[in-house]
Design a protein around this motif. Structure first.
Motif, short mmCIF file in Angstrom:
data_model
loop_
_atom_site.label_atom_id
_atom_site.label_comp_id
_atom_site.label_asym_id
_atom_site.label_seq_id
_atom_site.Cartn_x
_atom_site.Cartn_y
_atom_site.Cartn_z
N GLY A 1 6.42 -43.29 16.79
CA GLY A 1 5.82 -42.08 16.25
C GLY A 1 6.42 -41.61 14.94
O GLY A 1 5.92 -40.65 14.34
N TYR B 1 6.18 -36.01 18.35
CA TYR B 1 4.81 -35.53 18.62
C TYR B 1 4.62 -34.12 18.07
O TYR B 1 3.59 -33.79 17.48
N GLY C 1 2.04 -34.93 15.54
CA GLY C 1 0.89 -35.10 16.42
C GLY C 1 -0.22 -34.10 16.25
O GLY C 1 -1.22 -34.14 16.97
N PHE D 1 -4.51 -34.37 16.80
CA PHE D 1 -4.93 -35.32 17.83
C PHE D 1 -5.22 -34.57 19.12
O PHE D 1 -4.58 -33.56 19.43
N ARG E 1 -1.48 -36.57 23.38
CA ARG E 1 -0.40 -37.46 22.97
C ARG E 1 -0.82 -38.93 23.00
O ARG E 1 -0.40 -39.72 22.15
N TRP F 1 -2.61 -39.82 19.85
CA TRP F 1 -1.63 -39.91 18.75
C TRP F 1 -0.84 -41.21 18.83
O TRP F 1 -0.65 -41.89 17.81
N ASP G 1 -2.93 -44.06 17.66
CA ASP G 1 -3.05 -44.03 16.20
C ASP G 1 -1.78 -44.58 15.54
O ASP G 1 -1.86 -45.26 14.50
N ASN G 2 -0.64 -44.31 16.10
CA ASN G 2 0.61 -44.86 15.56
C ASN G 2 0.58 -46.38 15.55
O ASN G 2 0.99 -47.03 14.57
#
Length: 426
Positions: free
Chosen positions: A191, A237, A241, A244, A247, A250, A253-254
Motif C-alpha cells: 500500500g 490505508y 485509501g 475507494f 480496503r 484499495w 488497486d495497489n
C-alpha cells in the motif's frame, strides 16, 4: 513461485487445495476419484504445428534451496556445475525455457545495488558468492537454445519475522516502516507508493543488466490468508485509501498499479522482453461471481490475495499468464479440465499468451491422491490442452522433479508430446 513452506488451502470440509510451485513441500490433498480421462497417447505434439512457438518451461526454485543450489555454502564451482546440470536437463527433456528464481526473499542472485546477495548461495545474506549466477544462467541458457525468464517475488522479505536476521544493509532494516510481519514472515507493504517504486527498481535492475527473455512473477501478492491474523496496513490505508469503497478495492488497486507500471517499464527498458505472471489457479468461484470458474476453492485470488488476475489478461496488461492448475482431471473441488477451459476462455481474444502451470512435483508423491500415482496423468493434461487453441505451452514445477522424474511421468509426457525439440517461443 518463492516456494517456501508448501501451503495447503481449504477447499471445503473434506479436501485441501495446495498452493503453487513456489512452495517446496506439497500439502496433502484429500482423496479424489481417479479420472477416466484420455490416455495421453494422441499423436505427439512435437510432430505437429505446436512444435513451433510452443513454450515448454520449468521453474527452478532457489528459495530454501528447493531446487538449486542443492544447499547453501557450496563453492562457486559447485554452484555453477549444479546450475548447468539443470539447464542440461531442460534440454534433455526437450524444454525451451527456464524460469529461474533470482529474487526469492528481497535479495538477489546477481550483484544488485538495491538488495543483498541471497543467503541461499553462501548461507549468509549479503556475502558475495564469488560469481554471477544470473549472468551465467542467461549466457549458458542461450547457448543451449533456452529462454531464461528471471523469476522475482515482489513483496516477500523473509520467511521469519526477525529483522535483525537480515543483512545490516538490507532496505527493510533501513526502512522499518515499509515492513509488515504476518503469518510468521516479513513482507513489504504493497500500500505504500515508495515500496511499489522500490521493488520495481530492484527487480528491473536485472532487466537493465542482462539479456533476460522475460520478467516473471509467481502467486505472491498480498499474502495468503492465515487464520486469526491481520495484515496490518491501517496507517497506509488511512493515508492512501481515500476514494475507494473499501480496503479490499484499495488493495486490488495497489496490485493493479504494480502490474501496469512494471509492464510499462519492461517495454521501456527492453521492448523485446516479456512480462509474465503465474498466479494461483482460481480467480473466483462461480458461486462467488458468475464470471468465475466451476470450482469450490477456499482461496480466490481476487478476494484473498487482492490480485485481479482475470482483469490483467482481459486488459492486455501482461504478455503471458501461467495459471497454476495443480490439480488432476476430475478433482471435484478444482477440476483441471474445467479450469483449463475457463482460462482458455479468459485468454481468448486478449492477445495474452496462455501457458499452463503443471504440478509435476505431485507425480508419485504418496501423500497425493490416486490420480497422481499414474505416470500418464500429466500426459493427459497436455492431450486435453490440445483441444484448446488458446493454450500455447506448459511450465513444470519444478527443476528437481524434471530431473529425478520419480515415477516416469515426465518421460511419459516427453514421449507422448515432445517428439522433437521446439523452437524458442515468441
Amino acid at each position: 513461485m518463492g516456494r517456501l513452506s508448501r501451503r495447503g488451502f481449504a477447499l471445503g470440509a473434506a479436501a485441501t487445495l495446495s498452493g503453487f510451485a513456489t512452495a517446496g513441500d506439497a500439502a496433502a490433498v484429500g482423496r479424489e476419484p481417479r479420472a477416466a480421462g484420455r490416455s495421453g497417447s494422441r499423436a505427439a505434439a512435437g510432430s505437429g504445428p505446436r512444435a513451433v512457438g510452443e513454450l515448454r518451461g520449468m521453474w527452478l526454485a532457489t528459495v530454501s534451496n528447493r531446487d538449486w543450489p542443492s544447499r547453501s555454502g557450496l563453492t562457486a564451482a559447485e554452484q555453477r556445475a549444479g546450475l548447468l546440470a539443470h539447464l542440461d536437463t531442460a534440454v534433455r527433456r526437450r524444454l525451451n525455457a527456464v524460469m529461474l528464481q533470482v529474487r526469492p526473499t528481497a535479495d538477489a542472485l546477481w550483484p544488485s545495488p538495491y538488495e543483498p546477495w541471497s543467503q541461499y548461495l553462501t548461507g549468509v545474506q549479503g556475502r558475495n558468492p564469488g560469481w554471477d549466477p544470473l549472468g551465467t544462467a542467461v549466457t549458458e541458457a542461450h547457448a543451449r537454445g533456452l529462454e531464461l525468464h528471471a523469476w522475482f517475488n515482489p513483496y516477500r522479505i523473509a520467511n521469519h519475522t526477525d529483522p535483525t536476521r537480515l543483512a545490516a544493509s538490507h532496505p527493510a532494516r533501513r526502512h522499518p516502516d515499509w515492513v509488515v510481519p504476518y503469518g510468521g514472515k516479513l513482507y513489504y507493504n504493497p500500500g505504500l507508493p515508495q515500496v511499489r517504486a522500490f521493488v520495481q527498481d530492484a527487480m528491473l535492475d536485472a532487466l537493465r543488466r542482462y539479456e533476460i527473455d522475460a520478467v516473471h512473477w509467481d502467486d505472491y501478492f498480498y499474502p495468503y490468508p492465515v487464520a486469526g491474523q491481520v495484515f496490518d496496513d491501517d496507517a497506509a490505508y488511512a493515508e492512501y485509501g481515500g476514494g475507494f469503497r473499501d480496503r479490499a478495492a484499495w488493495r486490488r488497486d495497489n496490485i493493479d498499479r504494480l502490474v501496469r507500471e512494471t509492464a510499462a517499464r519492461v517495454k521501456e527498458i527492453r521492448p523485446a522482453a516479456r512480462f509474465g505472471i503465474s498466479p494461483f489457479g482460481v480467480w473466483r468461484n462461480a458461486t462467488t461471481d458468475p464470471l468465475g470458474s466451476a470450482t469450490r476453492a477456499g482461496v480466490q485470488t481476487y478476494d484473498d490475495l487482492h490480485a485481479d488476475t482475470r482483469k490483467w489478461v482481459r486488459e492486455g496488461w501482461i504478455d503471458y499468464i501461467v495459471p497454476q492448475l495443480y490439480w488432476n482431471i476430475g478433482f471435484a473441488a478444482a477440476d483441471y479440465a474445467k479450469l483449463l477451459a475457463w482460462w482458455a476462455g479468459v485468454a481468448e481474444g486478449s492477445g495474452v499468451r496462455l501457458y499452463v502451470g503443471e504440478a509435476l512435483y505431485k507425480a508419485g508423491d504418496p501423500a497425493q491422491p490416486a490420480a497422481w500415482q499414474d505416470p500418464a496423468e500429466l500426459s493427459r493434461h497436455l492431450t486435453l490442452a490440445q483441444d484448446h487453441p488458446q493454450v500455447s505451452g506448459h511450465v513444470f514445477f519444478s527443476g528437481k522433479e524434471v530431473g529425478a522424474d520419480r515415477i516416469g511421468a515426465m518421460a511419459r509426457l516427453v514421449a507422448d508430446h515432445y517428439g522433437r525439440s521446439a523452437r524458442i517461443s515468441r
